[in-house]
Design an enzyme around this catalytic site. Structure first.
Site, PDB file in Angstrom:
ATOM      1  N   GLY A   1       0.844  -1.185   0.000  1.00 45.97           N
ATOM      2  CA  GLY A   1       0.000   0.000   0.000  1.00 45.97           C
ATOM      3  C   GLY A   1       0.878   1.232   0.000  1.00 45.97           C
TER       4      GLY A   1
ATOM      5  N   GLN B   1       2.933   9.902   1.309  1.00 52.91           N
ATOM      6  CA  GLN B   1       4.243   9.242   1.411  1.00 52.91           C
ATOM      7  C   GLN B   1       5.192   9.616   0.273  1.00 52.91           C
ATOM      8  OE1 GLN B   1       2.254   5.254   2.278  1.00 52.91           O
ATOM      9  NE2 GLN B   1       4.176   5.121   3.403  1.00 52.91           N
TER      10      GLN B   1
ATOM     11  N   CYS C   1       5.295   0.007   7.466  1.00 48.57           N
ATOM     12  CA  CYS C   1       4.960   1.192   6.672  1.00 48.57           C
ATOM     13  C   CYS C   1       6.220   1.626   5.936  1.00 48.57           C
ATOM     14  CB  CYS C   1       4.471   2.307   7.597  1.00 48.57           C
ATOM     15  SG  CYS C   1       4.052   3.829   6.736  1.00 48.57           S
ATOM     16  N   LEU C   2       6.093   1.939   4.644  1.00 47.89           N
ATOM     17  CA  LEU C   2       7.278   2.321   3.859  1.00 47.89           C
ATOM     18  C   LEU C   2       7.904   3.622   4.358  1.00 47.89           C
ATOM     19  CD1 LEU C   2       6.096   1.385   0.242  1.00 47.89           C
ATOM     20  CD2 LEU C   2       7.734   0.146   1.670  1.00 47.89           C
TER      21      LEU C   2
ATOM     22  N   HIS D   1      -4.970   1.230   7.115  1.00 48.72           N
ATOM     23  CA  HIS D   1      -3.654   1.875   7.232  1.00 48.72           C
ATOM     24  C   HIS D   1      -3.524   3.011   6.208  1.00 48.72           C
ATOM     25  CE1 HIS D   1       0.860   1.604   7.965  1.00 48.72           C
ATOM     26  NE2 HIS D   1       0.806   2.308   6.854  1.00 48.72           N
ATOM     27  N   GLU D   2      -3.928   2.741   4.964  1.00 49.94           N
ATOM     28  CA  GLU D   2      -3.769   3.749   3.900  1.00 49.94           C
ATOM     29  C   GLU D   2      -4.735   4.921   4.076  1.00 49.94           C
ATOM     30  OE1 GLU D   2      -1.088   3.590   2.300  1.00 49.94           O
ATOM     31  OE2 GLU D   2      -0.730   1.541   2.983  1.00 49.94           O
TER      32      GLU D   2
ATOM     33  N   HIS E   1      -3.413   7.234   6.499  1.00 48.79           N
ATOM     34  CA  HIS E   1      -2.407   8.138   5.903  1.00 48.79           C
ATOM     35  C   HIS E   1      -3.082   9.368   5.294  1.00 48.79           C
ATOM     36  CE1 HIS E   1       1.607   6.407   6.078  1.00 48.79           C
ATOM     37  NE2 HIS E   1       1.200   5.233   5.637  1.00 48.79           N
TER      38      HIS E   1
HETATM   39 NI    NI Z   1       2.129   3.398   5.686  1.00 50.36          NI
END
Ligand code: NI
Length: 169
Positions: free
Chosen positions: A45, A50, A92-93, A134-135, A138
């Protein structure tokens, strides 16, 4: 085009996204770039924040690019129904090397627009449900460290500071 993924504590990560109002080629290119960037980092995701853009756009693909049927782009998404509980490990990236169990709804229904502006609804269970939550967090400027207990959050923030001081973050 592969975009640069920003890491915590980049301020844009905590900025709520502006709703998308124009469904044009620029948006479609941005969505394509999000997928490409996510695949390059082996994520499932990726949200606009991000890559430094505070807009309500996110992509999810549990197949890591192996199955085109699992490519999901969500524009202006909202969770409209939550059911049950799950407590599983999440990453998470924007937080490389940080993994922690996070409490989430087991099932969700999401309402979103596609790249042409058409509204649709989609159900997610287990990992897909977690990815959606999660997304969409964000897009609201909410990071998964703020879903952890204060104790876990502080341990992870300390780990990040240590990595920063070693030049590894
Ligand atoms: Ni994330």
């Amino acid at each position: 085009m592969i975009l640069k993924i920003v890491k915590y504590p980049e301020p844009v990560l905590q900025q709520p996204g502006e709703p998308v109002t124009e469904f044009n080629d620029e948006l479609r290119q941005f969505v394509a770039d999000l997928f490409e960037t996510m695949y390059a980092s082996k994520g499932i995701g990726l949200a606009a924040q991000q890559v430094g853009v505070a807009k309500r756009v996110t992509v999810v693909d549990l197949s890591l690019g192996q199955d085109p049927a699992q490519k999901i782009a969500l524009i202006n998404p909202e969770v409209i129904h939550r059911e049950g509980k799950q407590y599983e490990e999440e990453g998470c990236l924007s937080f490389p090397e940080i993994r922690e169990r996070i409490s989430r709804a087991a099932k969700v229904r999401v309402r979103a627009q596609d790249q042409d502006g058409k509204w649709f609804e989609m159900d997610g269970e287990e990992l897909l449900s977690r990815a959606f939550q999660h997304e969409i967090d964000h897009l609201d400027g909410i990071l998964f460290i703020f879903r952890m207990s204060a104790l876990k959050r502080n341990l992870n923030l300390r780990k990040i500071r240590k990595l920063q001081s070693e030049g590894k973050w």
